[in-house]
Design a protein around this motif. Sequence first.
Motif, PDB file in Angstrom:
ATOM      1  N   LEU A   1     -41.470 -33.405  22.358  1.00  0.00           N
ATOM      2  CA  LEU A   1     -40.288 -34.124  21.897  1.00  0.00           C
ATOM      3  C   LEU A   1     -39.107 -33.190  22.122  1.00  0.00           C
ATOM      4  N   VAL A   2     -38.101 -33.670  22.830  1.00  0.00           N
ATOM      5  CA  VAL A   2     -36.912 -32.856  23.092  1.00  0.00           C
ATOM      6  C   VAL A   2     -35.726 -33.510  22.396  1.00  0.00           C
ATOM      7  N   VAL A   3     -35.151 -32.791  21.457  1.00  0.00           N
ATOM      8  CA  VAL A   3     -33.941 -33.247  20.764  1.00  0.00           C
ATOM      9  C   VAL A   3     -32.762 -32.514  21.380  1.00  0.00           C
ATOM     10  N   GLU A   4     -31.811 -33.269  21.920  1.00  0.00           N
ATOM     11  CA  GLU A   4     -30.662 -32.679  22.614  1.00  0.00           C
ATOM     12  C   GLU A   4     -29.395 -32.934  21.805  1.00  0.00           C
ATOM     13  N   MET A   5     -28.636 -31.865  21.562  1.00  0.00           N
ATOM     14  CA  MET A   5     -27.398 -31.978  20.783  1.00  0.00           C
ATOM     15  C   MET A   5     -26.278 -31.266  21.522  1.00  0.00           C
ATOM     16  N   SER A   6     -25.211 -31.995  21.783  1.00  0.00           N
ATOM     17  CA  SER A   6     -24.065 -31.427  22.490  1.00  0.00           C
ATOM     18  C   SER A   6     -22.827 -32.199  22.093  1.00  0.00           C
ATOM     19  N   ALA A   7     -21.711 -31.483  21.963  1.00  0.00           N
ATOM     20  CA  ALA A   7     -20.442 -32.157  21.730  1.00  0.00           C
ATOM     21  C   ALA A   7     -20.018 -32.883  23.000  1.00  0.00           C
ATOM     22  N   ARG A   8     -19.066 -33.783  22.859  1.00  0.00           N
ATOM     23  CA  ARG A   8     -18.562 -34.485  24.033  1.00  0.00           C
ATOM     24  C   ARG A   8     -17.994 -33.480  25.029  1.00  0.00           C
ATOM     25  N   PRO A   9     -18.258 -33.675  26.328  1.00  0.00           N
ATOM     26  CA  PRO A   9     -17.740 -32.725  27.311  1.00  0.00           C
ATOM     27  C   PRO A   9     -16.216 -32.740  27.358  1.00  0.00           C
ATOM     28  N   THR A  10     -15.642 -31.612  27.741  1.00  0.00           N
ATOM     29  CA  THR A  10     -14.197 -31.531  27.887  1.00  0.00           C
ATOM     30  C   THR A  10     -13.756 -32.328  29.113  1.00  0.00           C
ATOM     31  N   GLN A  11     -12.443 -32.554  29.219  1.00  0.00           N
ATOM     32  CA  GLN A  11     -11.935 -33.272  30.385  1.00  0.00           C
ATOM     33  C   GLN A  11     -12.159 -32.485  31.668  1.00  0.00           C
ATOM     34  N   ALA A  12     -12.244 -31.170  31.572  1.00  0.00           N
ATOM     35  CA  ALA A  12     -12.523 -30.362  32.768  1.00  0.00           C
ATOM     36  C   ALA A  12     -13.901 -30.696  33.326  1.00  0.00           C
ATOM     37  N   VAL A  13     -14.867 -30.912  32.434  1.00  0.00           N
ATOM     38  CA  VAL A  13     -16.226 -31.250  32.866  1.00  0.00           C
ATOM     39  C   VAL A  13     -16.268 -32.675  33.411  1.00  0.00           C
ATOM     40  N   GLY A  14     -15.560 -33.590  32.740  1.00  0.00           N
ATOM     41  CA  GLY A  14     -15.638 -34.994  33.134  1.00  0.00           C
ATOM     42  C   GLY A  14     -16.819 -35.643  32.456  1.00  0.00           C
ATOM     43  N   ARG A  15     -17.824 -35.958  33.210  1.00  0.00           N
ATOM     44  CA  ARG A  15     -19.020 -36.560  32.623  1.00  0.00           C
ATOM     45  C   ARG A  15     -20.039 -35.478  32.268  1.00  0.00           C
ATOM     46  N   ALA A  16     -20.924 -35.788  31.332  1.00  0.00           N
ATOM     47  CA  ALA A  16     -21.937 -34.826  30.914  1.00  0.00           C
ATOM     48  C   ALA A  16     -22.917 -34.553  32.057  1.00  0.00           C
ATOM     49  N   THR A  17     -23.526 -33.367  32.031  1.00  0.00           N
ATOM     50  CA  THR A  17     -24.522 -33.029  33.040  1.00  0.00           C
ATOM     51  C   THR A  17     -25.649 -34.046  33.004  1.00  0.00           C
ATOM     52  N   PRO A  18     -25.921 -34.743  34.122  1.00  0.00           N
ATOM     53  CA  PRO A  18     -26.916 -35.833  34.087  1.00  0.00           C
ATOM     54  C   PRO A  18     -28.312 -35.364  33.739  1.00  0.00           C
ATOM     55  N   LEU A  19     -28.679 -34.161  34.202  1.00  0.00           N
ATOM     56  CA  LEU A  19     -30.035 -33.677  33.964  1.00  0.00           C
ATOM     57  C   LEU A  19     -29.979 -32.576  32.930  1.00  0.00           C
ATOM     58  N   GLY A  20     -30.379 -32.883  31.689  1.00  0.00           N
ATOM     59  CA  GLY A  20     -30.457 -31.867  30.662  1.00  0.00           C
ATOM     60  C   GLY A  20     -31.844 -31.257  30.615  1.00  0.00           C
ATOM     61  N   VAL A  21     -32.062 -30.437  29.604  1.00  0.00           N
ATOM     62  CA  VAL A  21     -33.364 -29.779  29.456  1.00  0.00           C
ATOM     63  C   VAL A  21     -34.472 -30.806  29.295  1.00  0.00           C
ATOM     64  N   GLY A  22     -34.208 -31.878  28.530  1.00  0.00           N
ATOM     65  CA  GLY A  22     -35.223 -32.909  28.347  1.00  0.00           C
ATOM     66  C   GLY A  22     -35.598 -33.583  29.653  1.00  0.00           C
ATOM     67  N   GLY A  23     -34.600 -33.900  30.465  1.00  0.00           N
ATOM     68  CA  GLY A  23     -34.881 -34.522  31.755  1.00  0.00           C
ATOM     69  C   GLY A  23     -35.656 -33.596  32.668  1.00  0.00           C
ATOM     70  N   ALA A  24     -35.316 -32.316  32.650  1.00  0.00           N
ATOM     71  CA  ALA A  24     -36.029 -31.353  33.494  1.00  0.00           C
ATOM     72  C   ALA A  24     -37.476 -31.190  33.033  1.00  0.00           C
ATOM     73  N   LEU A  25     -37.699 -31.181  31.704  1.00  0.00           N
ATOM     74  CA  LEU A  25     -39.075 -31.109  31.197  1.00  0.00           C
ATOM     75  C   LEU A  25     -39.863 -32.365  31.545  1.00  0.00           C
ATOM     76  N   ALA A  26     -39.201 -33.509  31.534  1.00  0.00           N
ATOM     77  CA  ALA A  26     -39.877 -34.756  31.884  1.00  0.00           C
ATOM     78  C   ALA A  26     -40.329 -34.761  33.339  1.00  0.00           C
ATOM     79  N   GLU A  27     -39.620 -34.041  34.198  1.00  0.00           N
ATOM     80  CA  GLU A  27     -40.054 -33.941  35.597  1.00  0.00           C
ATOM     81  C   GLU A  27     -41.379 -33.195  35.705  1.00  0.00           C
ATOM     82  N   VAL A  28     -41.579 -32.241  34.797  1.00  0.00           N
ATOM     83  CA  VAL A  28     -42.790 -31.411  34.836  1.00  0.00           C
ATOM     84  C   VAL A  28     -43.899 -32.006  33.978  1.00  0.00           C
ATOM     85  N   LEU A  29     -43.506 -32.546  32.818  1.00  0.00           N
ATOM     86  CA  LEU A  29     -44.481 -33.094  31.857  1.00  0.00           C
ATOM     87  C   LEU A  29     -44.145 -34.561  31.589  1.00  0.00           C
ATOM     88  N   PRO A  30     -44.683 -35.463  32.402  1.00  0.00           N
ATOM     89  CA  PRO A  30     -44.450 -36.888  32.150  1.00  0.00           C
ATOM     90  C   PRO A  30     -44.895 -37.269  30.741  1.00  0.00           C
TER      91      PRO A  30
END
Length: 494
Positions: free
Chosen positions: A377-406
């Motif tokens: 179980l991956v719980v992800e917590m992040s504040a809203r990205p700044t305007q410099a970032v734009g959109r949040a990073t599409p692949l977080g730690v949970g997504g990367a773990l899901a690639e390895v551990l379906p």
Amino acid sequence: MMGGSSESSELDRMALTVLQPGFDGTSPPDWLRRALAEGLGGAVLFARNIADPDQTAALVAAMREENPGVVVAVDEEGGAITRLEARTGSSWPGNLALGVAGDVSLTQRVARQMGRLLAAADITLDYAPVVDVNSNPRNPVIGVRSFGADPALVARHGVAWIQGMQGAGVAACAKHFPGHGDTMTDSHLALPTVPVPRDVLERRDLPPFRAAVDAGVRAVMCGHLLVPALDDAPATLSHAVLTGLLREELGFDGLVVTDAIEMRAVAALRSPGEIAVGALAAGADAVCVGVSSPEGESVYALRDAVVHAVREGSLAEERLAEAAGRALRLAGWYAREAPARAAALRDADEGLGLAAATAALRVIGTAGRPALRVAPLVVEMSARPTQAVGRATPLGVGGALAEVLPGTVRVEVAEGGDLPDLADPGRPLVVAVHEAARHGWIQRLLAEAVRARPDAVVVETGLPGTPAGAVYLATHGNSAASARAAARWLTGGG
């Protein structure tokens, strides 16, 4: 629009040459084509303009059909700040990760590969690297975008990054002059102040810029910053900062570009036309405008404001001509670097992004390395990205773990939300946070999660804070590369 005499026509063209506007769409709108044909000297690409590499190259090619020398710019820092890979997340770790890895040759190789990405799209100028010294850990907009808090380290890696990017035939741009590292305000939202004496600036903030200038960086971006030790006007509008300090003291003779003029730090003070004229008069050569009106009226209004300022005497024609000349000179440098770009395109460095991100991983508080074998179980917590970032990073730690551990379960918790049920002892718990030290609500929920599950693995993707959990893994950035490096390490790879 203005027209008539050849003198008027030449002023119009010079005024267009110094503008670098953004636009909407994945192909050039009619107004942009027309403006380019009339001499518009630059344009800025954002994530909204980019779908895939082939489309991006076609977009730039269409722009160059109208003006072969157009300076096409983009914000491609690596880490969370990516435009070309905004849909997938950056393949490259950001500056802090490179600074922590500590290998300037690695930094240079990463920047060369990023240059290769831009060269494939025929992009002229990268608004990077950030060479701000992140001296204030609570800085809301720099943070992991900086190589670190040590001026000498920032200078070393900044120079290596510039050499890598420009060695690939794409111009680099050191930012945000004279230094955005010691601020508590995001200049997208308000005007930050850097309240330190000149001697502090000299030993802390300016060395990386001096090093960048000495290394031959082709462009410098000024920050929308108030630095009372230098002037009582924002740096963007300060002759003392842009001409006295950057040109005369540091000896920089390349392109000075503003940060986007719609940012509230300056937009709250003056109209767009006044900002453009004031920046040019202070010593800027290119005016970045992130947002343009749908039919381009705002770009032509800026052109007309600059022409009017020349005619009424508030902007010297010689200063405008100098600025336009520097924009054209950068375009000329880019044209001559075609062989370097061709060489870079043949120089793929497969696996470098993941290797660089892995080199930046740091582990605190572990008696033994975890090797996740069961989908967590991956719980992800992040504040809203700044305007410099734009959109949040599409692949977080949970997504990367899901690639390895379906079967990995991801739960995103936003401010004001609650933790999910953490009680299943058969499912490992990973808590992924970003900048927990800067956000009380993340600290509170993280502490609650660790109390419920002392065996939790905590992954911090921003500046590290107080270690928590059975294992505390710091990635020093939130790129796709860093997420995959963390997932590989947590599952026993690497």
